[in-house]
Structures are given as structure tokens and as C-alpha cells.
Design an enzyme around this catalytic site. Structure first.
Site, short mmCIF file in Angstrom:
data_model
loop_
_atom_site.label_atom_id
_atom_site.label_comp_id
_atom_site.label_asym_id
_atom_site.label_seq_id
_atom_site.Cartn_x
_atom_site.Cartn_y
_atom_site.Cartn_z
NE ARG A 50 43.92 33.27 42.69
CZ ARG A 50 45.06 33.08 42.05
NH1 ARG A 50 45.08 32.49 41.04
NH2 ARG A 50 46.17 33.83 42.61
CG HIS A 75 46.54 26.98 40.70
ND1 HIS A 75 45.74 27.68 41.95
CD2 HIS A 75 47.30 27.88 40.11
CE1 HIS A 75 45.94 28.96 41.49
NE2 HIS A 75 46.88 29.18 40.85
P1 NDP Z 1 46.51 42.56 35.88
O1 NDP Z 1 45.93 42.92 37.09
O2 NDP Z 1 47.57 42.42 35.11
O3 NDP Z 1 45.20 42.38 35.11
C1 NDP Z 1 44.05 42.44 35.53
C2 NDP Z 1 43.02 42.49 34.17
O4 NDP Z 1 41.66 42.29 34.49
C3 NDP Z 1 42.91 44.03 33.71
O5 NDP Z 1 42.91 43.95 32.35
C4 NDP Z 1 41.75 44.65 34.32
O6 NDP Z 1 41.30 45.46 33.54
C5 NDP Z 1 40.86 43.25 34.14
N1 NDP Z 1 39.84 43.43 35.12
C6 NDP Z 1 39.71 43.77 36.41
N2 NDP Z 1 38.50 43.90 37.12
C7 NDP Z 1 37.65 43.85 35.98
C8 NDP Z 1 36.34 43.78 35.98
N3 NDP Z 1 35.26 43.93 36.98
N4 NDP Z 1 35.66 43.62 34.66
C9 NDP Z 1 36.55 43.65 33.39
N5 NDP Z 1 37.81 43.68 33.84
C10 NDP Z 1 38.48 43.62 34.68
O7 NDP Z 1 46.35 40.60 36.35
P2 NDP Z 1 47.35 39.54 35.77
O8 NDP Z 1 47.20 39.57 34.39
O9 NDP Z 1 48.72 39.80 35.93
O10 NDP Z 1 46.86 38.39 36.23
C11 NDP Z 1 45.54 38.04 36.29
C12 NDP Z 1 44.99 36.67 37.13
O11 NDP Z 1 45.53 35.54 36.65
C13 NDP Z 1 45.61 36.81 38.52
O12 NDP Z 1 44.92 37.82 39.41
C14 NDP Z 1 45.59 35.32 39.10
O13 NDP Z 1 44.35 35.20 39.82
C15 NDP Z 1 45.55 34.57 37.87
N6 NDP Z 1 46.70 33.82 37.70
C16 NDP Z 1 46.50 32.32 37.82
C17 NDP Z 1 47.81 31.50 37.41
C18 NDP Z 1 47.52 30.00 37.40
O14 NDP Z 1 48.57 29.41 37.30
N7 NDP Z 1 46.45 29.56 37.37
C19 NDP Z 1 48.96 32.11 37.55
C20 NDP Z 1 49.09 33.59 37.68
C21 NDP Z 1 47.98 34.40 37.52
P3 NDP Z 1 42.06 47.06 33.29
O15 NDP Z 1 43.18 46.74 32.32
O16 NDP Z 1 40.86 47.93 32.96
O17 NDP Z 1 42.29 47.30 34.78
C1 OXD Z 2 49.60 33.49 40.83
C2 OXD Z 2 48.91 31.90 40.79
O1 OXD Z 2 48.53 33.98 41.11
O2 OXD Z 2 49.91 31.09 40.69
O3 OXD Z 2 50.38 33.76 40.46
O4 OXD Z 2 47.91 31.45 40.80
#
Ligand code: NDP
Ligand code: OXD
Length: 309
Positions: free
Chosen positions: A224, A272
């Protein structure tokens, strides 16, 4: 019981058709049309307008139509009692993994630089780096980050990852929490941000953070725009801490036409598109949660309001 779709990108009707094709007997409405609001129990949202959700008095579940839920939790009109869920789709993780692989390869083989040189008709060979000599660090080892980490490892990269809680992923060196951050960064030439946007992670890619990275680290932000302090990145590139960046997400989207990133030779911009929800695959996942809501079964992919993801 009914579903309402709330988006502002002109794609609501297309989503409605995809959902109704799979479930012709389900009432699916588009926000803004005329229909009985009290019928709606589930809202499917993507960057919905603030204060649209509180127009549905019987709402029980709000589902993001993507992986992220930051825009839902930021809505001051989000009703307190509703559950929140999101998309967890293997296709989304595969697409993200392919995109990150393309960006990392483009970086180590200097493709962005050659693209600029091409425009200027410059013939200027640059030394390249091999996959086996490149350490990629993934911030966030969730549904997307873990898949990216494993695929990069499979392609021959050295891979480490950082998350909130400790992880055990075969072949990946993992670090957790603030106490693990410096060691993680010391281990990394290419840094990939795949964190959710939460109060804890907002603005974390800032001046102080860039001071901790290895000289010349390359940044890939596919999470993001809110994670990155954009001026601090420009300064970090200027002083050589960061060698360049591939950015798919921005504080403001679309990126403003006068933004300095557009003109920067060391920044690659994509709009994006790292990984986009696949309509057919995601429509059936969303319907499965609607069925669970209707039947009183446990929901899938629920989000914790207190964690923010
Ligand atoms: P998940 O919720 O599955 O994973 C999040 C990860 O981040 C977990 O490993 C979590 O740790 C870690 N995390 C969260 N907070 C912290 C912190 N404060 N410090 C360290 N680690 C942290 O999310 P997804 O993998 O499904 O997606 C990630 C992001 O990707 C989405 O939120 C979205 O914003 C972005 N995205 C972007 C897209 C694009 O096209 N550009 C498309 C899809 C998604 P833990 O495992 O310990 O909980
Ligand atoms: C998502 C994205 O969060 O597209 O799925 O950014």
C-alpha cells in the site's frame, strides 16, 4: 437476505453479473440503485465511499473484494457490530508472485535503466547481478508474502522474511517483530513490502527505516502507498541508501501528474496492478461466505479489527 456491491470504479455491474451467473437465485444489488436496503446482509466493497455502509440496517458482513481491508477499517461509518472478511485466493498469490519475480529480475538485469537508455539512444552496458547472489527480503509473510518467498527461493534467490509473529518456512530465513528488523535488513539487497496497512505499519518505510537498510538496497512496494513516506524515499535514493524502487502503490492513486516519481530515472511505476482479483475465482469465494452467513456457519477469512488485518 441479499448482497450489495459498493465500488466507485464502474465495475459493479460486471461483478454483479459474475456473481449472479454462479448464484441466479441470490438477490444482488448495486449500491446507488433503488432496492429495499433492509434486505442486505452482506456488502462486497472495494474503496467504497465513506458512510455508505451505515445505510444498510441489517448488515452483518462486509467483505473486501481484494486482499486488503485498510480502506474498510478507515471508514468512520463502518458499523461496529459487523464482521469483516477479505479475499484469500491462490490465484491472487500466484499473480503477486509472478509480478514480484518480474520486478526483481528486471532490477538485477538493469532493465529499467536500459529502458531509459533506449529512449535516449544510449548504448551503455552495465554489470548485472546473478540470481544466486541476490538476497531478497520479504516484509510480511502472509498469504501473499509466503508464496512470493517460496517461489523466489525455488527460482534460486537467497530469501528471508519478516513478520509480526515467528514463522518456520522451509528454506527461508525468518525474522519477527521490531527486535528482528535490523538483522532482517542486514540480510537483504532487495526489499519487498507485502505488509497490510495498519496503524503499526503506516509510514514505516521512512527516513529512520532507510537509515537501517544496507547501502544500495532496492525497494519494491506492492502493498500500500501508505507504507511509504514518499519524500523520504527520494532522499534515500539521493544519498545512496536506496538504489532505486519499483512502486505499484501510492499515497494517492492515480499518482498525480506532477508527482516527482514520474521523472525519476531510478523509479519504476506501475498502476496498482501487481495482483488483481480474478472475477470468476473471487466471485465464488465471496458467495461461499454469503452461504455461510446465511446458514449460520463459521465465516472464512475473517479479519481482526484490533490487529487491523
Ligand atoms: P496477510 O494478512 O495474509 O499477511 C500479512 C503479513 O504481514 C503477515 O505475515 C503478518 O504477520 C505481517 N504483519 C502484519 N503487521 C505486521 C507488523 N506490524 N510487523 C511485521 N509484520 C506484520 O496479507 P496478504 O499477504 O494477503 O496481503 C498483504 C497486502 O498486500 C494486503 O494487505 C494488500 O495491502 C496488499 N496487496 C496488494 C496488491 C497489489 O496489487 N498491489 C494485491 C493484493 C494485496 P503475522 O503472520 O505474524 O500475522
Ligand atoms: C488488494 C489489492 O488488496 O488489489 O487485493 O490491492
Amino acid at each position: 437476505m441479499a448482497i450489495v456491491i459498493i465500488r466507485q470504479d464502474g465495475k459493479s455491474e460486471e461483478w454483479k453479473s459474475a456473481i449472479q451467473e454462479l448464484a441466479p437465485d441470490t438477490n444482488v444489488y448495486v449500491h446507488g440503485d433503488d432496492f429495499p436496503k433492509e434486505e442486505v446482509s452482506m456488502a462486497l466493497v472495494w474503496k467504497h465511499p465513506e458512510n455508505s455502509l451505515n445505510q444498510y440496517p441489517e448488515l452483518k458482513l462486509v467483505s473486501s473484494m481484494g486482499a486488503g481491508v485498510d480502506f474498510i477499517l478507515e471508514d468512520p461509518g463502518l458499523p461496529e457490530q459487523v464482521a469483516i472478511s477479505r479475499v484469500v485466493d491462490p490465484l491472487l498469490a500466484e499473480d503477486m508472485s509472478e509480478f514480484v519475480l518480474a520486478l526483481v529480475l528486471g532490477h538485477i538485469k538493469n532493465l529499467n535503466t536500459y529502458h531509459g537508455d533506449h529512449r535516449r539512444r544510449w548504448w551503455q552496458p552495465i554489470a548485472y547481478t546473478r540470481i544466486k547472489d541476490t538476497s531478497v527480503g520479504i516484509m510480511g509473510l502472509g498469504q501473499l508474502g509466503a508464496k512470493v518467498a517460496l517461489d523466489l527461493k525455488g527460482a534460486g534467490f537467497q530469501v528471508s522474511g519478516w513478520s509480526r509473529s515467528s514463522k518456520d518456512i522451509p528454506g527461508i530465513t525468518t525474522y519477527a517483530g521490531q527486535e528482528g528488523l535490523s538483522d532482517f535488513l542486514n540480510d537483504t539487497n532487495v526489499l519487498v513490502c507485502l505488509l497490510p496497512l495498519t496503524p503499526e505499519t503506516e509510514g514505516m518505510l521512512d527516513e529512520k527505516f532507510f537509515e537501517k537498510v544496507e547501502e544500495g538496497t532496492y525497494l519494491i512496494n506492492v502493498a500500500r502507498g501508505g507504507h511509504l513516506v514518499e519524500n523520504d524515499l527520494l532522499m534515500a535514493i539521493e544519498n545512496g541508501k536506496i538504489s532505486g524502487a519499483s512502486l505499484d502503490v501510492f499515497q494517492q492513486e492515480p499518482l498525480g501528474v506532477n508527482h516527482p516519481f514520474w521523472e525519476h530515472d531510478n523509479i519504476l511505476i506501475t498502476p496498482h496492478v501487481a495482483s488483481v482479483s480474478d472475477m470468476d475465482s473471487v466471485a465464488s469465494l465471496l458467495l461461499e461466505n454469503y452461504r455461510r452467513l446465511t446458514d449460520g456457519d463459521a465465516l472464512r477469512f475473517e479479519v481482526s479489527r484490533s490487529r487491523g488485518y
